[in-house]
Design a protein around this motif. Structure first.
Motif, PDB file in Angstrom:
ATOM      1  N   UNK A 105       0.859  -1.186   0.000  1.00  0.00           N
ATOM      2  CA  UNK A 105       0.000   0.000   0.000  1.00  0.00           C
ATOM      3  C   UNK A 105       0.892   1.231   0.000  1.00  0.00           C
ATOM      4  N   UNK A 106       0.729   2.061  -1.034  1.00  0.00           N
ATOM      5  CA  UNK A 106       1.554   3.249  -1.210  1.00  0.00           C
ATOM      6  C   UNK A 106       0.814   4.484  -0.703  1.00  0.00           C
ATOM      7  N   UNK A 107       1.434   5.175   0.244  1.00  0.00           N
ATOM      8  CA  UNK A 107       0.858   6.417   0.750  1.00  0.00           C
ATOM      9  C   UNK A 107       1.231   7.560  -0.198  1.00  0.00           C
ATOM     10  N   UNK A 108       0.226   8.143  -0.827  1.00  0.00           N
ATOM     11  CA  UNK A 108       0.450   9.253  -1.756  1.00  0.00           C
ATOM     12  C   UNK A 108      -0.170  10.530  -1.197  1.00  0.00           C
ATOM     13  N   UNK A 109       0.664  11.525  -0.973  1.00  0.00           N
ATOM     14  CA  UNK A 109       0.191  12.830  -0.500  1.00  0.00           C
ATOM     15  C   UNK A 109       1.270  13.860  -0.812  1.00  0.00           C
ATOM     16  N   UNK A 110       1.183  14.457  -1.996  1.00  0.00           N
ATOM     17  CA  UNK A 110       2.221  15.372  -2.442  1.00  0.00           C
ATOM     18  C   UNK A 110       2.275  16.641  -1.602  1.00  0.00           C
ATOM     19  N   UNK A 111       1.180  16.972  -0.936  1.00  0.00           N
ATOM     20  CA  UNK A 111       1.154  18.168  -0.100  1.00  0.00           C
ATOM     21  C   UNK A 111       1.876  17.943   1.228  1.00  0.00           C
ATOM     22  N   UNK A 112       2.018  16.672   1.632  1.00  0.00           N
ATOM     23  CA  UNK A 112       2.592  16.354   2.945  1.00  0.00           C
ATOM     24  C   UNK A 112       3.983  15.759   2.842  1.00  0.00           C
ATOM     25  N   UNK A 113       4.210  14.936   1.814  1.00  0.00           N
ATOM     26  CA  UNK A 113       5.480  14.222   1.695  1.00  0.00           C
ATOM     27  C   UNK A 113       6.287  14.758   0.510  1.00  0.00           C
TER      28      UNK A 113
END
Length: 260
Positions: free
Chosen positions: A126-134
């Motif tokens: 499961x890939x955590x995608x959050x360009x605003x946070x990471x």
């Protein structure tokens, strides 16, 4: 009133925000991400299949029927020392001078985890995608490490979101201007074996918070039931559980809507 001289030749933004210590044009030297795998001796060669999906599609794994076992985690960390001391800044020709500088230092730390699970002979990531946070550079380093881990798995199925199409497609069926981007795209590019089955899922919303309409959900659940259901008798229950979780997740949206 204070006037500041404009810089005639502005440096490209990627030079100003560079995180590579070897970049001579960077204003401030920064650290590179560190990626660790736990346990260190994690080996996926015993698995016959691999499924990679973004965290926004976790409703495809209902706990009531999909019994996952946690086997490992890929962690990425990045520490930025934000030093505002003018003596530590590299002078760039053309920058204006100001007396409003503030001295001080602080440390900004980012931590991202990709969890790995097993379902019989299938490993699920499961890939955590959050360009605003990471920061993107951290996820790029992590997906490269993941590509090495799953490189020995015989068959791979990868789900990736895209807001450029209206129906579920494979990667080879995309027609310009349809395209994919993000962390999972970097994973696909990092794989040495390009035979992985890539399903591009139509989605709306920012990275990590995508929404899906019913037609997409129906097609996607049907496709995943062939992979995740051990017996044909489980299919109907799996479909109903996925639909229930999708609704609870607030993903009841339609594409092409007008937001007021």
């Amino acid at each position: 009133m204070q006037f500041k001289q404009w810089q005639n030749d502005q440096s490209p933004r990627h030079q100003l925000d560079s995180v590579a210590q070897s970049d001579p044009y960077s204003l401030v030297d920064k650290n590179l991400p560190k990626v660790t795998v736990s346990p260190e001796n994690l080996d996926l060669i015993q698995f016959n299949h691999c499924l990679v999906l973004p965290s926004s599609l976790k409703w495809l794994l209902p706990k009531s029927i999909i019994n996952l076992t946690h086997i490992g985690v890929i962690s990425g960390t990045l520490q930025n020392d934000n030093n505002t001391d003018p003596q530590s800044m590299k002078i760039v020709s053309g920058m204006y001078d100001t007396e409003d500088s503030i001295t001080g230092s602080s440390t900004e730390e980012f931590l991202i985890n990709y969890n790995l699970w097993k379902l019989q002979d299938t490993v699920i990531v499961i890939i955590e995608e959050n360009e605003m946070k990471y920061p993107t550079i951290v996820t790029n380093f992590m997906t490269r490490q993941l590509a090495q881990l799953i490189g020995n798995v015989c068959e791979c199925t990868i789900l990736v979101n895209s807001d450029r199409l209206t129906e579920l497609k494979t990667l080879t069926d995309l027609i310009p201007p349809e395209f994919i981007t993000g962390s999972i795209t970097n994973l696909i590019l990092s794989l040495k074996d390009k035979s992985a089955k890539v399903l591009v899922v139509p989605a709306e919303g920012p990275s990590g918070f995508e929404k899906y309409n019913f037609n997409v959900v129906d097609s996607l659940v049907d496709e995943m039931s062939k992979l995740l259901c051990s017996y044909p008798s489980q299919t109907d229950y799996y479909v109903s559980e996925c639909i229930k979780l999708w609704k609870l997740d607030g993903c009841t949206t339609t594409q092409g809507g007008l937001y007021i």
